[in-house]
Structure formats: C-alpha cells, structure tokens
Design an enzyme around this catalytic site. Structure first.
Site, PDB file in Angstrom:
ATOM      1  N   ARG A  90       0.956  -1.130   0.069  1.00  0.00           N
ATOM      2  CA  ARG A  90      -0.043  -0.103   0.323  1.00  0.00           C
ATOM      3  C   ARG A  90       1.073   1.862   0.021  1.00  0.00           C
ATOM      4  O   ARG A  90       0.370   2.345   0.399  1.00  0.00           O
ATOM      5  CB  ARG A  90      -0.801   0.290   1.416  1.00  0.00           C
ATOM      6  CG  ARG A  90      -2.071  -0.650   1.509  1.00  0.00           C
ATOM      7  CD  ARG A  90      -3.710  -0.897  -0.102  1.00  0.00           C
ATOM      8  NE  ARG A  90      -4.096  -1.964   0.112  1.00  0.00           N
ATOM      9  CZ  ARG A  90      -4.098  -2.655  -0.463  1.00  0.00           C
ATOM     10  NH1 ARG A  90      -3.076  -3.736  -0.965  1.00  0.00           N
ATOM     11  NH2 ARG A  90      -5.550  -3.887   0.204  1.00  0.00           N
ATOM     12  N   GLU A 120      -4.457   4.325   6.659  1.00  0.00           N
ATOM     13  CA  GLU A 120      -3.997   3.968   5.086  1.00  0.00           C
ATOM     14  C   GLU A 120      -4.753   4.762   3.605  1.00  0.00           C
ATOM     15  O   GLU A 120      -4.634   4.830   2.482  1.00  0.00           O
ATOM     16  CB  GLU A 120      -4.434   2.332   4.801  1.00  0.00           C
ATOM     17  CG  GLU A 120      -4.498   2.132   3.003  1.00  0.00           C
ATOM     18  CD  GLU A 120      -5.630   1.202   2.594  1.00  0.00           C
ATOM     19  OE1 GLU A 120      -5.820   1.447   1.016  1.00  0.00           O
ATOM     20  OE2 GLU A 120      -5.010  -0.044   3.031  1.00  0.00           O
ATOM     21  N   SER A 149     -10.451  -0.725   3.400  1.00  0.00           N
ATOM     22  CA  SER A 149      -9.710  -0.594   4.646  1.00  0.00           C
ATOM     23  C   SER A 149      -9.468   0.527   5.185  1.00  0.00           C
ATOM     24  O   SER A 149      -8.764   0.918   4.590  1.00  0.00           O
ATOM     25  CB  SER A 149      -8.634  -1.730   4.118  1.00  0.00           C
ATOM     26  OG  SER A 149      -8.131  -2.888   4.015  1.00  0.00           O
TER      27      SER A 149
HETATM   28  N1  EPU Z   1     -10.644 -10.332  10.226  1.00  0.00           N
HETATM   29  C1  EPU Z   1     -11.292 -10.995  11.506  1.00  0.00           C
HETATM   30  N2  EPU Z   1     -12.094  -9.949  12.163  1.00  0.00           N
HETATM   31  C2  EPU Z   1     -12.584  -8.526  11.411  1.00  0.00           C
HETATM   32  C3  EPU Z   1     -11.979  -8.056   9.556  1.00  0.00           C
HETATM   33  C4  EPU Z   1     -11.026  -9.459   9.854  1.00  0.00           C
HETATM   34  O1  EPU Z   1     -11.001 -11.488  12.603  1.00  0.00           O
HETATM   35  O2  EPU Z   1     -12.917  -7.896  11.326  1.00  0.00           O
HETATM   36  C5  EPU Z   1      -9.895 -11.323   9.835  1.00  0.00           C
HETATM   37  C6  EPU Z   1      -9.882 -12.653   9.079  1.00  0.00           C
HETATM   38  O3  EPU Z   1     -10.965 -13.396   9.149  1.00  0.00           O
HETATM   39  C7  EPU Z   1      -8.755 -12.756   8.591  1.00  0.00           C
HETATM   40  C8  EPU Z   1      -7.909 -11.859   8.433  1.00  0.00           C
HETATM   41  O4  EPU Z   1      -8.352 -10.857   9.297  1.00  0.00           O
HETATM   42  O5  EPU Z   1      -8.345 -13.935   8.976  1.00  0.00           O
HETATM   43  C9  EPU Z   1      -7.727 -11.062   7.142  1.00  0.00           C
HETATM   44  O6  EPU Z   1      -8.772 -10.645   6.491  1.00  0.00           O
HETATM   45  P1  EPU Z   1      -9.543 -10.498   5.296  1.00  0.00           P
HETATM   46  O7  EPU Z   1      -9.081 -11.288   4.926  1.00  0.00           O
HETATM   47  O8  EPU Z   1     -11.167  -9.866   5.001  1.00  0.00           O
HETATM   48  O9  EPU Z   1      -8.493  -9.482   4.445  1.00  0.00           O
HETATM   49  P2  EPU Z   1      -7.750  -8.083   5.200  1.00  0.00           P
HETATM   50  O10 EPU Z   1      -6.553  -8.447   5.707  1.00  0.00           O
HETATM   51  O11 EPU Z   1      -8.597  -7.230   5.841  1.00  0.00           O
HETATM   52  C10 EPU Z   1      -6.362  -7.571   2.724  1.00  0.00           C
HETATM   53  C11 EPU Z   1      -7.069  -5.792   2.226  1.00  0.00           C
HETATM   54  C12 EPU Z   1      -7.956  -5.232   2.008  1.00  0.00           C
HETATM   55  C13 EPU Z   1      -8.090  -6.917   0.692  1.00  0.00           C
HETATM   56  C14 EPU Z   1      -7.932  -7.869   1.336  1.00  0.00           C
HETATM   57  C15 EPU Z   1      -8.361  -9.295   0.263  1.00  0.00           C
HETATM   58  C16 EPU Z   1      -5.620  -4.845   3.584  1.00  0.00           C
HETATM   59  C17 EPU Z   1      -5.240  -2.851   4.563  1.00  0.00           C
HETATM   60  N3  EPU Z   1      -6.606  -4.658   3.416  1.00  0.00           N
HETATM   61  O12 EPU Z   1      -7.460  -7.463   3.976  1.00  0.00           O
HETATM   62  O13 EPU Z   1      -7.417  -4.772   0.809  1.00  0.00           O
HETATM   63  O14 EPU Z   1      -9.578  -6.723  -0.731  1.00  0.00           O
HETATM   64  O15 EPU Z   1      -6.871  -8.388   2.510  1.00  0.00           O
HETATM   65  O16 EPU Z   1      -6.480  -9.735  -0.182  1.00  0.00           O
HETATM   66  O17 EPU Z   1      -4.513  -5.132   3.034  1.00  0.00           O
HETATM   67  C18 EPU Z   1      -8.052  -1.959   0.702  1.00  0.00           C
HETATM   68  O18 EPU Z   1      -7.039  -1.947   0.840  1.00  0.00           O
HETATM   69  O19 EPU Z   1      -8.955  -1.213   0.801  1.00  0.00           O
HETATM   70  C19 EPU Z   1      -8.587  -3.510   0.772  1.00  0.00           C
HETATM   71  C20 EPU Z   1     -10.142  -3.735   1.196  1.00  0.00           C
END
Ligand code: EPU
Length: 337
Positions: A162, A333, A237
């Site tokens: 990012r 972010e 995010s």
């Molecule tokens: N999780 C929780 N609780 C929550 C949210 C997430 O426990 O409320 C856990 C999930 O269960 C999972 C882990 O956190 O095990 C990761 O969650 P998720 O797969 O939803 O991905 P993320 O790390 O929260 C990132 C990106 C997103 C992107 C997704 C999928 C960042 C800051 N965000 O989210 O990007 O869509 O991975 O690749 O890296 C964005 O940048 O705006 C964005 C949406």
C-alpha cells in the site's frame, strides 16, 4: 472552474466538505490551464480520482481537480502478452471488466476495487494475492513543477505494501495521467492461493477456473463482506495491516493464543481487522460513524451524515484501544486531509 464547491459526491465517504475552487479536466491541456491558474493564485492542489481513499476532515482552501481523462488502448507485445494503457479517469472496475471481456489476464483478482486507474499506483492497490506492481509496466505523469510529461517505470515507482514513491518523496510533485499494464492473452497465471477464493470457487462448483471465474469469485467475496460505497460511505480498509517483529508476535501469542500472523522473514503481518475486532469495535457505532459489522477494518459513514472530523476521531479511538491492548500502533491507509 467553480467556487465553494461541495466535494460530497467526489469522496466515497460521502463527507460534505467544500473546496474553495473545483475544476474537472478531460485533457492534458485543460489540466495545464487550471494548473497555471492555481500557480498565479498560489493555491494548494487536491487531485481527485475516484475519491475512494481520502478523508476530508475540513474544507479545502485550494483548487480541487477532478481528473476525467478517458481512453484505453492496447498494443500486442508477443503471442502471449499485451500492453494495455488506460488514462487516469477510467473507473478501475470498468477497466478490469474491459480487459476480462477481451480475455486479458492479470487484473482479475483486483475486481471491484473502488477508485480510478490514475490513483491505483499511489498505494499499489492490492487484493486476494495480487498487487498492481505484479502487472505494472509504467505510468505517465505530469511534473507539477515544470508541467512537463515524464514516464515512471516499475523500479522508479518503488512500490511497497500500500505504498509507492508517489506517497513518499514524490508526494505532491506529480499527477498520474495514465498507467500501462502487461497482461496475458492466453496461458493465464490463475491465482487462487488466497484461501477465500478457493472456497468461493468450490462453492461455485468450479474446478478449473478461468480468469473470468476468478473475477466472479472475488466479486462475490467482496460483496459478501465489504460495504458498497454507493450505499454506505466508506474508503475500504481504513488502516494498513501492521508488521511487527517476530519476538513481539511470539510474546503476544503467549497472551492471545488465537492471534493470526503471516511471517515474512523477521517480521509478522497481523490482520488489523482481527486486532480491532478483539477490542470490541466490530459493528460498533458512535453517532454517525461505525466499524463495519462484517469487516471491522472498514470504517463507515453509517448515517450518511458523518463529518470527516467525526470519522477521524473514531479512527483515533480505534488506534488507542489497539495500542492499549496489543502494544501495536495502527497506521491509517486512507489519506487524511
Ligand atoms: N478479520 C477478523 N475480523 C475482522 C476482519 C478480518 O478477524 O473484522 C480476520 C479475517 O478472519 C482474516 C484476516 O483478518 O483471517 C484477514 O482478513 P481479510 O481477508 O478480510 O483481509 P484484510 O487483511 O482485512 C486486506 C486488504 C483489503 C483486501 C483484502 C483481501 C489491507 C489493509 N486490506 O484486508 O484491501 O481486499 O486483504 O486481499 O491490506 C483496501 O485496501 O481498501 C482493501 C479492502
């Protein structure tokens, strides 16, 4: 050029902040004209793409420029690859769909990301195992000092998680006008290693997915947990997933046995959504602002009436609780203005 212009329709949070001046440009010449005007008046500048990664905490006392340059072109490089160039004002998802309709592969995991093509390199947008750096070739930029065009290649953009040159040393010095990607025309590199994609494809009953299937799976996953900015204001995010030293992660494991982490050498990336949820923020709303009920990393303008300041204060409260409970400092972010 308009004066005292509400930016509410131009930011996906739907925050009602005003710009002293506002101009929409569709060509480079128009852009140079408004930039010359801003130079004469010594106005600060704000470039708007899809407005999907900014939080306006106050009125903007300068010139906001909506970049509406449109057009997509392609050049076949060899039997298996095509160079596709899109101008900054193209909507990202429509661009991805355009490429998928032509069976060009490489962007499918990035389906349904809000925003425009021109802002995609700023924060090296990424999702479901792909980041734009994986298919990026170059971008054309306007140097705001001398109003000359320049081309930045992959290395010069210094992409990180990012992050890019344009968010660091290059901040405020260039405006991105077009981006070129190297995509495949056959023998596509299908990326389904991201757990949720595999599960979604299984649910869809697909064994040998095409790039179009991967896109459908990504769209289904995003729709199932991310709020649509057209319905509920948000900027995806709000925070980055923090990377912490392995030793700190091991200490936290002693206290929180279900903490998740993805190791990268001596650092461990911890999902910020999990940390925020553990602090009790998931689905919580304070007046107009909330943490999304299905993905706590997303802050929402729950009533549509939130001010940027309220959203910012809500994010500060989250940062404080995560720091208190885990000793981890979350980094925003979203660009704060
Ligand atoms: N999780 C929780 N609780 C929550 C949210 C997430 O426990 O409320 C856990 C999930 O269960 C999972 C882990 O956190 O095990 C990761 O969650 P998720 O797969 O939803 O991905 P993320 O790390 O929260 C990132 C990106 C997103 C992107 C997704 C999928 C960042 C800051 N965000 O989210 O990007 O869509 O991975 O690749 O890296 C964005 O940048 O705006 C964005 C949406």
């Amino acid at each position: 050029m308009q004066e005292n212009f509400s930016l509410k329709p131009y930011n996906t949070f739907g925050v009602d902040a005003k710009a002293r001046y506002f101009a929409e440009v569709t060509t480079i010449d128009e852009l140079r004209d408004v930039l010359n005007f801003s130079k004469m008046q010594t106005l600060p500048l704000l470039f708007l793409g899809g407005g999907s990664n900014i939080l306006l905490t106050k009125d903007f006392e300068g010139l906001a420029i909506q970049l509406n340059l449109k057009g997509i072109s392609e050049e076949f490089l060899n039997e298996n690859e095509v160079l596709v160039t899109a101008k900054a004002g193209e909507n990202w998802h429509e661009f991805v769909m355009h490429c998928l309709n032509k069976n060009f592969g490489g962007l499918e995991n990035l389906s349904l990301i809000p925003g425009n093509v021109g802002t995609s390199p700023m924060q090296n947008i990424g999702a479901y195992g792909t980041e734009i750096k994986d298919i990026f070739v170059s971008c054309t930029v306007l140097n705001l000092e001398n109003l000359e065009l320049e081309i930045f290649n992959l290395e010069q953009c210094r992409f990180g998680y990012r992050d890019s040159f344009f968010k660091q040393e290059g901040k405020g010095k260039y405006v991105i006008l077009g981006v070129s990607f190297r995509l495949t025309t056959g023998n596509h590199n299908i990326k389904t290693e991201y757990g949720a994609i595999k599960t979604e494809l299984e649910n869809m009953g697909i064994e040998n997915p095409t790039i179009q299937d991967v896109s459908k799976a990504v769209i289904a996953i995003r729709k199932s947990k991310l709020p649509d900015p057209k319905e509920t204001g948000n900027a995806g995010s709000f925070f980055k997933n923090p990377s912490i030293p392995l030793s700190q992660f091991q200490e936290l494991q002693q206290k929180f046995d279900n903490i998740q982490g993805y190791r990268n050498e001596n650092l461990v990336k911890v999902p910020a959504g999990w940390l925020i949820e553990q602090c009790g923020w998931k689905g919580k709303q304070i007046v107009n602002v909330g943490s999304h009920k299905l993905q706590s990393l997303v802050i929402v303008n729950a009533t549509g009436e939130a001010s940027g300041k309220e959203i910012f204060d809500f994010s500060t409260a989250i940062i404080r609780s995560v720091e208190e409970k885990f000793g981890i400092l979350l980094e925003r972010e979203v660009n704060i203005l």
